[in-house]
Design a protein around this motif. Structure first.
Motif, PDB file in Angstrom:
ATOM      1  N   VAL A  23     -41.067  13.386   1.050  1.00 55.03           N
ATOM      2  CA  VAL A  23     -39.883  13.511   1.894  1.00 55.03           C
ATOM      3  C   VAL A  23     -38.805  14.217   1.075  1.00 55.03           C
ATOM      4  O   VAL A  23     -38.380  13.719   0.035  1.00 55.03           O
ATOM      5  CB  VAL A  23     -39.372  12.129   2.358  1.00 55.03           C
ATOM      6  CG1 VAL A  23     -38.124  12.298   3.224  1.00 55.03           C
ATOM      7  CG2 VAL A  23     -40.444  11.405   3.140  1.00 55.03           C
ATOM      8  N   ALA A  40     -36.783  16.011   5.509  1.00 53.62           N
ATOM      9  CA  ALA A  40     -37.957  16.578   6.158  1.00 53.62           C
ATOM     10  C   ALA A  40     -39.165  16.312   5.279  1.00 53.62           C
ATOM     11  O   ALA A  40     -39.065  16.254   4.053  1.00 53.62           O
ATOM     12  CB  ALA A  40     -37.788  18.085   6.370  1.00 53.62           C
ATOM     13  N   VAL A  41     -40.329  16.136   5.908  1.00 58.04           N
ATOM     14  CA  VAL A  41     -41.589  15.981   5.193  1.00 58.04           C
ATOM     15  C   VAL A  41     -42.173  17.368   4.961  1.00 58.04           C
ATOM     16  O   VAL A  41     -42.186  18.193   5.869  1.00 58.04           O
ATOM     17  CB  VAL A  41     -42.574  15.106   5.990  1.00 58.04           C
ATOM     18  CG1 VAL A  41     -43.883  14.935   5.226  1.00 58.04           C
ATOM     19  CG2 VAL A  41     -41.960  13.753   6.290  1.00 58.04           C
ATOM     20  N   TRP A  80     -45.709  15.288   8.678  1.00 51.05           N
ATOM     21  CA  TRP A  80     -44.488  15.341   9.499  1.00 51.05           C
ATOM     22  C   TRP A  80     -44.772  14.812  10.888  1.00 51.05           C
ATOM     23  O   TRP A  80     -44.003  14.025  11.454  1.00 51.05           O
ATOM     24  CB  TRP A  80     -43.991  16.778   9.548  1.00 51.05           C
ATOM     25  CG  TRP A  80     -42.954  17.055  10.594  1.00 51.05           C
ATOM     26  CD1 TRP A  80     -41.626  16.813  10.519  1.00 51.05           C
ATOM     27  CD2 TRP A  80     -43.183  17.628  11.889  1.00 51.05           C
ATOM     28  NE1 TRP A  80     -41.002  17.189  11.681  1.00 51.05           N
ATOM     29  CE2 TRP A  80     -41.930  17.696  12.538  1.00 51.05           C
ATOM     30  CE3 TRP A  80     -44.308  18.075  12.559  1.00 51.05           C
ATOM     31  CZ2 TRP A  80     -41.789  18.200  13.826  1.00 51.05           C
ATOM     32  CZ3 TRP A  80     -44.169  18.578  13.841  1.00 51.05           C
ATOM     33  CH2 TRP A  80     -42.933  18.643  14.467  1.00 51.05           C
ATOM     34  N   ASN A  85     -43.191  11.259  12.610  1.00 46.09           N
ATOM     35  CA  ASN A  85     -42.431  11.171  13.863  1.00 46.09           C
ATOM     36  C   ASN A  85     -42.852   9.969  14.694  1.00 46.09           C
ATOM     37  O   ASN A  85     -42.104   9.505  15.561  1.00 46.09           O
ATOM     38  CB  ASN A  85     -42.611  12.456  14.673  1.00 46.09           C
ATOM     39  CG  ASN A  85     -41.901  13.634  14.033  1.00 46.09           C
ATOM     40  OD1 ASN A  85     -40.930  13.444  13.291  1.00 46.09           O
ATOM     41  ND2 ASN A  85     -42.379  14.836  14.294  1.00 46.09           N
ATOM     42  N   TYR A 104     -44.043  22.593  13.625  1.00 44.58           N
ATOM     43  CA  TYR A 104     -43.364  22.165  12.400  1.00 44.58           C
ATOM     44  C   TYR A 104     -42.293  23.164  11.958  1.00 44.58           C
ATOM     45  O   TYR A 104     -41.147  22.806  11.707  1.00 44.58           O
ATOM     46  CB  TYR A 104     -44.436  21.994  11.328  1.00 44.58           C
ATOM     47  CG  TYR A 104     -43.927  21.670   9.944  1.00 44.58           C
ATOM     48  CD1 TYR A 104     -43.353  20.437   9.664  1.00 44.58           C
ATOM     49  CD2 TYR A 104     -44.054  22.590   8.905  1.00 44.58           C
ATOM     50  CE1 TYR A 104     -42.912  20.131   8.397  1.00 44.58           C
ATOM     51  CE2 TYR A 104     -43.616  22.292   7.634  1.00 44.58           C
ATOM     52  CZ  TYR A 104     -43.042  21.054   7.392  1.00 44.58           C
ATOM     53  OH  TYR A 104     -42.603  20.762   6.137  1.00 44.58           O
ATOM     54  N   LEU A 131     -38.158  22.574  11.943  1.00 43.24           N
ATOM     55  CA  LEU A 131     -37.351  22.554  10.722  1.00 43.24           C
ATOM     56  C   LEU A 131     -36.199  23.545  10.810  1.00 43.24           C
ATOM     57  O   LEU A 131     -35.076  23.252  10.405  1.00 43.24           O
ATOM     58  CB  LEU A 131     -38.224  22.878   9.510  1.00 43.24           C
ATOM     59  CG  LEU A 131     -39.228  21.818   9.066  1.00 43.24           C
ATOM     60  CD1 LEU A 131     -39.875  22.233   7.760  1.00 43.24           C
ATOM     61  CD2 LEU A 131     -38.577  20.461   8.911  1.00 43.24           C
ATOM     62  N   TRP A 163     -34.264  12.700  11.997  1.00 45.43           N
ATOM     63  CA  TRP A 163     -34.356  13.404  10.711  1.00 45.43           C
ATOM     64  C   TRP A 163     -32.998  13.515  10.041  1.00 45.43           C
ATOM     65  O   TRP A 163     -32.826  14.317   9.113  1.00 45.43           O
ATOM     66  CB  TRP A 163     -34.935  14.803  10.915  1.00 45.43           C
ATOM     67  CG  TRP A 163     -36.194  14.825  11.708  1.00 45.43           C
ATOM     68  CD1 TRP A 163     -37.130  13.847  11.799  1.00 45.43           C
ATOM     69  CD2 TRP A 163     -36.642  15.888  12.566  1.00 45.43           C
ATOM     70  NE1 TRP A 163     -38.140  14.219  12.639  1.00 45.43           N
ATOM     71  CE2 TRP A 163     -37.876  15.476  13.133  1.00 45.43           C
ATOM     72  CE3 TRP A 163     -36.144  17.138  12.903  1.00 45.43           C
ATOM     73  CZ2 TRP A 163     -38.592  16.265  14.020  1.00 45.43           C
ATOM     74  CZ3 TRP A 163     -36.869  17.936  13.781  1.00 45.43           C
ATOM     75  CH2 TRP A 163     -38.077  17.502  14.342  1.00 45.43           C
TER      76      TRP A 163
END
Length: 688
Positions: A26, A42-43, A49, A53, A138, A142, A157
């Motif tokens: 993370v 964020a992963v 990720w 969630n 993903y 982001l 997040w």
């Protein structure tokens, strides 16, 4: 179906960055405001990720400083009473109408399918559409989270901590709920870290024909801002964004980091004045300070080149040049520049200031090369340059170079002579003649037999000859073979007794509680042995730990203590019993041994089917290191172990009643030591 075309250029860049992650973690970022602290995370793995969630995130805060003092017992607080998860889809409906980034995030989390469409065949999006769908979800998510902090909070997040004090500093930890596979991260910050977001610097405009290149400092601000926005005005009062979306740098890579960021804007007319200003946007959606406006006009391109038509040599250092250029084109240029090189292929250098557009002649008054190649460049108002073909100019030269000065040198114990002198400044210098004599009355002899191009030279003399002095002179030679007056005579005395050259350490290593040393032997030919010495840093006396012959070049010192700092020295001894100096033969090594130590001395597990339990018993070695805690991981044999219990260091027994009959269980016990040294893991297998 996702149709936000503004993300197309980011997808490929981010997908490639995250497509292969071996150690998921993370990643956390934080921003202090005047009365609160904002967190974003964020992963770094698309697969983890997506799992996170559904699992949710846990945020904890540890107070580590208060009034500038470190707390002896840091105060830890759980900020999330339950794991942070994306809000239900229904709650996004109104939000996505106001924020396109929220729509991207909602689609990436809840959309049944995720495709990039709405672009023409052959564009970059066609490449992106071929990527894995999970990577698309993903990468889009982001990017959108960086553009909208409110959307990131809504997606689970991000977090806003308003219960903070100005006299405290906190360490925030973010982890994925019940997922030890994904490593947690921390960020230390306090309200005292608040700073206003600065305006980008070095914002400049480079005009061209109906276009302008805008540039600003990216390297300084890339850790502050994730994107930038340019605003444009034709009257200097009313500004509009230059694009529908913020600008992102896609050219910044670890191997080739970008120093500046660029944007090319088109202009409708060259004669109009345009105004530009710039600000940055960080990952929390905050806009930074606006730059001061800059103004620019388009400039017409240079389409006609000048032509050198004649020259007249006045002397070896002066020449008159003449060129031709249309009078009708003078109003479109700044003027001319004269360029010079000693080869037709260059490189050329500018040898004049910008000459007026109406001029057609120039007298060049500098040292000329034996062969000179001149060109003339037309300089446009946008600094564009159009350069002519070259013209060759060769002056007659019968003047020798200046007498060399600054000759000096030394002779070492092996008879090696190192000479150096101040380099001559002539452009047509071919090199130097190296002259030597063994006596004061002897004629000097050219010992290199041709021009030597450097201004330092290595010679050798015999130490067995009876002459105690050697004499040197240097003469300069140009390209026309004119030779200068020789330099003043340099007299060097041969050495009598000089210690050997010092050996030097070339490498060392520190592992498994040992120090591994390697060195380069002395280059002196009369060395008969070496002495390797050691002392603890801060002490004066050296202890010899090894006498070494001339063939050994490495040694392992296993008589050292962990966490101590030692100094090592290597000395050479020659046949005359002279020792080398320590000036360049000492290194400092700190011994650090991170090998896990065995702490658990006794471990057993007793199954009790009648009472449906397994009883674990253990004990620790008597050691200087205090055991502060014990982590126990459990698994059915063949499966992945997970954390089962966290115990204090004064407990020595535990019962396990969460069991199934005819199963083989594994217990992994890992002690925690007050010293921070890693302890060896012990594994116990019990058949129940």
């Amino acid at each position: 179906m996702l149709k936000n075309r503004f993300l197309l250029f980011l997808v490929l860049f981010v997908t490639l960055s995250y497509s292969q992650v071996k150690n998921p973690v993370v990643l956390i970022n934080a921003r202090a405001q005047q009365d609160k602290i904002l967190l974003r995370w964020a992963v770094n793995s698309p697969i983890e990720w997506q799992k996170a969630n559904k699992k949710g995130f846990i945020v904890t805060r540890t107070t580590v400083l208060r009034d500038g003092n470190v707390l002896s017992k840091p105060e830890k607080m759980l900020l999330t009473l339950k794991p942070l998860l994306p809000e239900p889809l229904d709650s996004w409906l109104d939000f996505v109408q106001r924020d396109n980034n929220a729509a991207v995030i909602a689609q990436s989390i809840y959309g049944e399918s995720f495709e990039v469409a709405g672009s023409k065949e052959g564009e970059l999006s066609k490449i992106v559409n071929m990527a894995d769908e999970l990577d698309q979800r993903y990468t889009f998510a982001l990017y959108a989270a960086d553009m909208s902090f409110d959307s990131a909070v809504k997606a689970g997040w991000g977090f806003v901590d308003s219960n903070v004090k100005k006299n405290e500093v906190y360490a925030y930890q973010v982890s994925v709920f019940e997922t030890p596979k994904v490593k947690e991260s921390s960020y230390v910050i306090g309200l005292k870290d608040y700073t206003a977001l600065p305006a980008p610097t070095d914002f400049i405009a480079i005009p061209d024909d109906k276009k302008v290149m805008l540039s600003w400092d990216y390297e300084t601000f890339k850790r502050i801002y994730t994107s930038f926005m340019i605003e444009k005005s034709s009257d200097g009062i009313n500004y509009e964004p230059i694009s529908n979306t913020a600008l992102v740098n896609l050219n910044d890579k670890d191997d080739y980091p970008s120093k500046n960021m660029y944007y090319l804007d088109t202009l409708s007319m060259n004669d109009n004045t345009y105004h530009y200003r710039l600000y940055g946007i960080n990952s929390f959606g905050e806009k930074g300070e606006m730059t001061k406006p800059i103004t620019v006009k388009g400039v017409s391109a240079v389409v006609t080149s000048a032509r050198l038509i004649n020259y007249n040599i006045i002397n070896s250092n002066e020449v008159n040049l003449e060129w031709d250029y249309p009078v009708a084109s003078e109003s479109f240029i700044q003027g001319y520049e004269i360029n010079l090189a000693d080869s037709d292929k260059g490189p050329y250098r500018v040898v004049s200031k910008i000459i007026s557009p109406s001029e057609r002649k120039l007298t060049y008054k500098e040292n000329l090369y034996p062969s000179n190649y001149f060109t003339v460049s037309v300089v446009g108002k946008n600094n564009q340059r159009l350069t002519s073909q070259s013209m060759l100019v060769q002056p007659v030269d019968s003047i020798p170079p200046a007498k060399p000065i600054g000759l000096e040198g030394v002779i070492d114990s092996l008879g090696t002579v190192k000479l150096k002198w101040k380099a001559n400044a002539e452009k047509d210098l071919r090199g130097y003649r190296i002259l030597r004599a063994n006596t004061a009355n002897e004629e000097f002899v050219d010992i290199y037999h041709k021009s030597y191009i450097e201004n330092q030279y290595v010679d050798s003399v015999s130490l067995k000859m009876t002459n105690r002095k050697v004499y040197y002179r240097i003469a300069a030679e140009d390209m026309r073979y004119n030779i200068s007056e020789p330099s003043d005579i340099l007299v060097l005395e041969k050495p009598d007794k000089i210690p050997p050259a010092a050996p030097i350490f070339k490498d060392y290593d520190n592992k498994d509680g040992k120090v591994y040393l390697k060195w380069i032997r002395s280059y002196s030919e009369d060395v008969v042995g070496y002495s390797l010495r050691r002392r603890e840093k801060g002490q004066e006396k050296w202890l010899e730990i090894k006498q070494i012959n001339d063939t050994i070049q490495e040694f392992t010192d296993d008589r050292v203590e962990n966490k101590k700092t030692y100094q090592y020295a290597i000395l050479a001894k020659d046949k005359s019993n002279l020792w080398s100096t320590l000036d360049h033969s000492v290194i400092t090594v700190q011994v650090l041994d991170f090998t896990p130590i065995k702490i658990i001395s006794f471990l057993e597990g007793t199954p009790d089917r009648e009472n449906k339990k397994i009883t674990l018993n253990w004990d620790y070695n008597k050691s200087k290191d205090k055991v502060t805690g014990l982590s126990i991981y459990k698994n059915v044999k063949g499966s992945q172990p997970t954390l089962w219990r966290e115990l204090k260091g004064d407990l020595f027994t535990l019962e396990d009643k969460n069991l199934k009959i005819n199963m083989e269980y594994e217990y992994h016990l890992i002690p925690s030591l007050l010293s921070g040294i890693p302890a060896k893991e012990e594994v116990l297998t019990v058949v129940y």
